[in-house]
Design an enzyme around this catalytic site. Structure first.
Site, PDB file in Angstrom:
ATOM      1  N   ALA A 193       0.864  -1.188   0.000  1.00  0.00           N
ATOM      2  CA  ALA A 193       0.000   0.000   0.000  1.00  0.00           C
ATOM      3  C   ALA A 193       0.898   1.234   0.000  1.00  0.00           C
ATOM      4  O   ALA A 193       2.038   1.179   0.480  1.00  0.00           O
ATOM      5  CB  ALA A 193      -0.868   0.007   1.252  1.00  0.00           C
ATOM      6  N   GLY A 219       0.485  -5.172   0.537  1.00  0.00           N
ATOM      7  CA  GLY A 219      -0.624  -5.248  -0.419  1.00  0.00           C
ATOM      8  C   GLY A 219      -0.203  -5.849  -1.755  1.00  0.00           C
ATOM      9  O   GLY A 219      -1.055  -6.305  -2.523  1.00  0.00           O
ATOM     10  N   GLU A 274      -0.512  -9.429  -1.079  1.00  0.00           N
ATOM     11  CA  GLU A 274      -1.959  -9.698  -1.011  1.00  0.00           C
ATOM     12  C   GLU A 274      -2.580  -9.720  -2.409  1.00  0.00           C
ATOM     13  O   GLU A 274      -3.511 -10.476  -2.675  1.00  0.00           O
ATOM     14  CB  GLU A 274      -2.638  -8.669  -0.091  1.00  0.00           C
ATOM     15  CG  GLU A 274      -2.272  -8.923   1.371  1.00  0.00           C
ATOM     16  CD  GLU A 274      -2.689  -7.809   2.310  1.00  0.00           C
ATOM     17  OE1 GLU A 274      -2.480  -6.629   1.956  1.00  0.00           O
ATOM     18  OE2 GLU A 274      -3.220  -8.112   3.391  1.00  0.00           O
ATOM     19  N   GLU A 311       4.003  -5.336   7.218  1.00  0.00           N
ATOM     20  CA  GLU A 311       3.140  -4.360   7.909  1.00  0.00           C
ATOM     21  C   GLU A 311       3.495  -4.204   9.386  1.00  0.00           C
ATOM     22  O   GLU A 311       3.388  -3.116   9.956  1.00  0.00           O
ATOM     23  CB  GLU A 311       1.664  -4.781   7.795  1.00  0.00           C
ATOM     24  CG  GLU A 311       1.055  -4.621   6.413  1.00  0.00           C
ATOM     25  CD  GLU A 311       1.247  -5.822   5.506  1.00  0.00           C
ATOM     26  OE1 GLU A 311       2.083  -6.705   5.825  1.00  0.00           O
ATOM     27  OE2 GLU A 311       0.568  -5.888   4.478  1.00  0.00           O
TER      28      GLU A 311
HETATM   29  N1  COA Z   1       4.520   3.342  -0.190  1.00  0.00           N
HETATM   30  C1  COA Z   1       4.899   4.547  -0.630  1.00  0.00           C
HETATM   31  N2  COA Z   1       6.078   4.775  -1.236  1.00  0.00           N
HETATM   32  C2  COA Z   1       6.886   3.717  -1.404  1.00  0.00           C
HETATM   33  C3  COA Z   1       6.553   2.430  -0.973  1.00  0.00           C
HETATM   34  C4  COA Z   1       5.296   2.255  -0.338  1.00  0.00           C
HETATM   35  N3  COA Z   1       4.860   1.056   0.081  1.00  0.00           N
HETATM   36  N4  COA Z   1       7.572   1.594  -1.272  1.00  0.00           N
HETATM   37  C5  COA Z   1       8.511   2.342  -1.882  1.00  0.00           C
HETATM   38  N5  COA Z   1       8.103   3.630  -1.960  1.00  0.00           N
HETATM   39  C6  COA Z   1       8.808   4.777  -2.537  1.00  0.00           C
HETATM   40  C7  COA Z   1       9.899   5.291  -1.622  1.00  0.00           C
HETATM   41  O1  COA Z   1       9.368   6.138  -0.640  1.00  0.00           O
HETATM   42  C8  COA Z   1      10.783   6.013  -2.602  1.00  0.00           C
HETATM   43  O2  COA Z   1      10.178   7.245  -2.926  1.00  0.00           O
HETATM   44  P1  COA Z   1      11.086   8.592  -3.110  1.00  0.00           P
HETATM   45  O3  COA Z   1      11.998   8.266  -4.260  1.00  0.00           O
HETATM   46  O4  COA Z   1      10.085   9.649  -3.422  1.00  0.00           O
HETATM   47  O5  COA Z   1      11.805   8.773  -1.821  1.00  0.00           O
HETATM   48  C9  COA Z   1      10.696   5.131  -3.859  1.00  0.00           C
HETATM   49  O6  COA Z   1       9.487   4.369  -3.718  1.00  0.00           O
HETATM   50  C10 COA Z   1      11.847   4.167  -3.987  1.00  0.00           C
HETATM   51  O7  COA Z   1      11.941   3.434  -2.787  1.00  0.00           O
HETATM   52  P2  COA Z   1      13.352   3.079  -2.094  1.00  0.00           P
HETATM   53  O8  COA Z   1      13.082   2.682  -0.686  1.00  0.00           O
HETATM   54  O9  COA Z   1      14.338   4.193  -2.333  1.00  0.00           O
HETATM   55  O10 COA Z   1      13.767   1.826  -3.008  1.00  0.00           O
HETATM   56  P3  COA Z   1      14.623   0.559  -2.636  1.00  0.00           P
HETATM   57  O11 COA Z   1      14.735  -0.220  -3.923  1.00  0.00           O
HETATM   58  O12 COA Z   1      15.863   0.931  -1.903  1.00  0.00           O
HETATM   59  O13 COA Z   1      13.703  -0.286  -1.573  1.00  0.00           O
HETATM   60  C11 COA Z   1      11.668  -1.333  -0.814  1.00  0.00           C
HETATM   61  C12 COA Z   1      12.509  -0.842  -2.008  1.00  0.00           C
HETATM   62  C13 COA Z   1      10.375  -1.846  -1.417  1.00  0.00           C
HETATM   63  C14 COA Z   1      12.379  -2.461  -0.065  1.00  0.00           C
HETATM   64  C15 COA Z   1      11.403  -0.182   0.186  1.00  0.00           C
HETATM   65  O14 COA Z   1      10.968   0.957  -0.559  1.00  0.00           O
HETATM   66  C16 COA Z   1      10.343  -0.487   1.223  1.00  0.00           C
HETATM   67  O15 COA Z   1      10.645  -1.098   2.224  1.00  0.00           O
HETATM   68  N6  COA Z   1       9.088  -0.051   0.980  1.00  0.00           N
HETATM   69  C17 COA Z   1       7.999  -0.226   1.915  1.00  0.00           C
HETATM   70  C18 COA Z   1       7.477  -1.665   1.903  1.00  0.00           C
HETATM   71  C19 COA Z   1       6.347  -1.865   2.895  1.00  0.00           C
HETATM   72  O16 COA Z   1       6.481  -1.668   4.076  1.00  0.00           O
HETATM   73  N7  COA Z   1       5.174  -2.245   2.353  1.00  0.00           N
HETATM   74  C20 COA Z   1       4.016  -2.518   3.138  1.00  0.00           C
HETATM   75  C21 COA Z   1       3.153  -1.324   3.235  1.00  0.00           C
HETATM   76  S1  COA Z   1       1.721  -1.628   4.246  1.00  0.00           S
END
Ligand code: COA
Length: 259
Positions: A66, A110, A113, A133
């Site tokens: 999400a 998500g 999911e 989460e």
């Molecule tokens: N929601 C909103 N933005 C997200 C996102 C999410 N779930 N996942 C990634 N992004 C955004 C980051 O904020 C970043 O935005 P920015 O460039 O404006 O700062 C961009 O996507 C790139 O993410 P980044 O973290 O720099 O990439 P990465 O390749 O190093 O890592 C992930 C990728 C997916 C491991 C990491 O972004 C992450 O942990 N995301 C959250 C995952 C999560 O908790 N999901 C469950 C949500 S309920």
């Protein structure tokens, strides 16, 4: 139809729905979920579309969950209202045609999911999967605690959801979370090949088969067996059944019209 956050393409009876926010790792915001539901509605009615593939744009993420930006400042009541959008997962599960998740990278929250609501999951060996989460102080809300548990069993679901740890594609295959793992280079061709083999079958039989299999989680064994018998008998009313049987007896390939 013009979408802002997704791409939808149909070729040779296979539709590919791509979440197109690669800079945000294809995170699902409200607008994206709404567009996904609109696309599902329209593909459901399209006879040219027999199998749906869901994937994410770019080579980093399938869907990173999400959109966390939308969580900030949100109260329980606001989240409850926003959950209407989460019905996209149910819409995928209930979509009457086969749905394949083409998991091309991070498949989290998500995103997992979404994949769990699909019928078949194929992952690239670079994919990472998880329900993180818990690290945000929340729990999965799009079916993760239910569909993951049904697919991999309570022990593995507990481990994934309580730790929030990400696992690699090989581990996901080992626990039955994904069907197949291939190299990133082979992912698209593997999925399209699988989709096209399924797209050749009778759309009516596919629909009945999916309905019957889904009944296994919704009904007890006696009810499920009864549902299977009813659906099996119903397939005998289709032109596709007549064509399938005739083609076998005439030693030729059937041409299923979906009637
Ligand atoms: N929601 C909103 N933005 C997200 C996102 C999410 N779930 N996942 C990634 N992004 C955004 C980051 O904020 C970043 O935005 P920015 O460039 O404006 O700062 C961009 O996507 C790139 O993410 P980044 O973290 O720099 O990439 P990465 O390749 O190093 O890592 C992930 C990728 C997916 C491991 C990491 O972004 C992450 O942990 N995301 C959250 C995952 C999560 O908790 N999901 C469950 C949500 S309920």
């Amino acid at each position: 139809m013009a979408y802002q956050n997704i791409l939808v393409e149909t070729n040779d009876r296979i539709s590919v729905l791509t979440i197109n926010r690669p800079d945000k790792r294809n995170a699902l915001n409200h607008a994206t979920r709404d567009e996904m539901r609109e696309a599902l509605n329209s593909l459901e009615r399209s006879p040219e579309s027999r199998v749906l593939v869901i994937t994410g744009a770019g080579d980093k993420a399938f869907i990173a969950g999400a959109d966390i930006n939308e969580f900030e400042g949100r109260t329980a009541l606001m989240q409850h209202d926003a959950m209407k959008g989460l019905r996209v997962f149910d819409a995928i599960e209930e979509f009457p045609k086969p749905v394949i998740a083409m998991i091309n990278g991070f498949c989290l929250g998500g995103g997992l999911e979404t994949a769990l609501a699909c019928d078949i999951r194929v992952a690239s060996d670079t994919a990472k999967l998880g329900q993180p989460e818990i690290n945000l102080g929340i729990i999965p809300g799009g079916g993760g605690t239910q569909r993951l548990t049904r697919l991999v069993g309570e022990g593995k679901a507990m481990e994934l959801i309580l730790t929030g740890d990400l696992i690699d594609a090989a581990h996901a295959k080992e626990i039955g979370l994904v069907n197949t793992v291939v190299s990133a280079a082979d992912l698209r061709s593997t999925v399209l090949n699988l989709a096209s083999r399924i797209a050749e079958k009778s759309p009516i039989a596919l629909r009945m088969a999916k309905d019957a299999i889904k009944s296994a989680a919704r009904m007890n064994l006696r009810e499920g067996l009864e549902r299977e018998r009813d659906l099996f008998a119903l397939t005998f009313s289709s032109e596709d059944k007549a064509e399938g049987v005739r083609a076998f007896l005439e030693k030729r390939k059937p041409d299923f019209k979906g009637r």
